[in-house]
Scaffold this active site. Structure first.
Site, PDB file in Angstrom:
ATOM      1  N   GLU A   1       0.820  -1.217   0.000  1.00 59.13           N
ATOM      2  CA  GLU A   1       0.000   0.000   0.000  1.00 59.13           C
ATOM      3  C   GLU A   1       0.849   1.260   0.000  1.00 59.13           C
ATOM      4  O   GLU A   1       0.350   2.344  -0.279  1.00 59.13           O
ATOM      5  CB  GLU A   1      -0.931   0.012   1.225  1.00 59.13           C
TER       6      GLU A   1
ATOM      7  N   ARG B   1      20.986   8.763 -19.591  1.00 61.33           N
ATOM      8  CA  ARG B   1      21.206   9.302 -20.938  1.00 61.33           C
ATOM      9  C   ARG B   1      21.703  10.745 -20.895  1.00 61.33           C
ATOM     10  O   ARG B   1      22.273  11.231 -21.859  1.00 61.33           O
ATOM     11  CB  ARG B   1      19.914   9.254 -21.759  1.00 61.33           C
TER      12      ARG B   1
END
Ligand code: ADE
Length: 253
Positions: free
Chosen positions: A117, A155
């Site tokens: 949860e 990247r």
């Protein structure tokens, strides 16, 4: 830069981070990645990491103590300073190209992967400084989201992509989607590579690519054009597109 990950499932990270560009980035010393098991910092014989929520409602919630103990140990074992602690959760701000670039400039990040949860709210209040979501859907845990964020930010770390300008050419870098790419063979199943790409005419190729990017963005994500950096030629091209093209419906792009 340094990246630490706190998870109940460290094995989920080794396959992905151990291959290709992310592996090379680590070998080259551009990114130091450390994955830690939250359970290693849980107390007691059973090393309990989660418990039912106060107030009921079902599901389980990650306990705060093992998470705080893990962060304390990581900080104590580091060179200096503290990592920026980022929780992966559907309630977080949405990951974008710009957010990935912003994270790549941080010297030290710690990604906390929620499960079940979620995590005890005290972790959010006292430890977490940023919360990220990778989209409006619920995963079974933050692990895949952490991998997505790490991949997207890597990247932008200088030197990670062989070509230093590759990240600048990505879809979204200039606010547009990328157009099509072709490689050999010249004709495949009756479909030929566009003549312009074989013309050797650099300026014409550049203009064609720009127009393909505009075309694809117009078809698939027209709202991106509102924030994109467009010049007069781009606007004229979009006007002609608007006259000729039906909106993209998943089959005509
Ligand atoms: N954990 C569960 N769902 C998630 C999502 N969409 N993004 C980030 N973390 C998550």
């Amino acid at each position: 830069m340094r990246i630490d990950v706190l998870t109940l499932f460290p094995a989920m990270f080794s396959a992905y981070l151990g291959e290709s560009i992310l592996q090379r980035a680590q070998t080259a010393g551009l990114i130091a990645l450390h994955v830690h098991n939250i359970r290693d910092y849980a107390a007691g014989k059973h090393r309990v990491t989660d418990e039912p929520p106060y107030g009921g409602g079902g599901g389980m919630v990650l306990k705060p103590e093992p998470i705080f103990a893990a962060v304390d140990a990581i900080v104590a074992g580091g060179d200096a300073g503290r990592p920026k602690v980022v929780l992966l959760a559907p309630q977080g701000r949405r990951l974008t190209h710009a957010v990935a670039a912003e994270l790549a400039a941080e010297p030290w990040l710690l990604f906390l992967c929620g499960r079940y949860e979620g995590v005890d709210e005290r972790v959010r209040e006292l430890l977490v400084v940023d919360e990220l979501s990778i989209g409006d859907y619920v995963l079974t845990g933050g692990e895949l989201a952490a991998l997505v964020v790490i991949d997207a930010l890597a990247r932008h770390v200088p030197g990670v992509l062989g070509d230093e300008h590759a990240a600048e050419r990505d879809s979204f870098a200039d606010g547009l989607l990328e157009g099509p790419h072709y490689t050999r063979p010249e004709i495949f199943r009756g479909r030929a590579v566009p003549d312009v790409l074989r013309s050797g005419h650099a300026a014409r190729i550049q203009r064609w690519r720009r127009e393909q990017a505009l075309r694809r963005t117009w078809q698939r994500r027209p709202e991106l054009l509102l924030a994109a950096d467009l010049d007069e030629a781009d606007r004229l091209f979009l006007l002609t597109l608007a006259r000729e093209m039906e909106p993209y419906d998943g089959t005509n792009g």
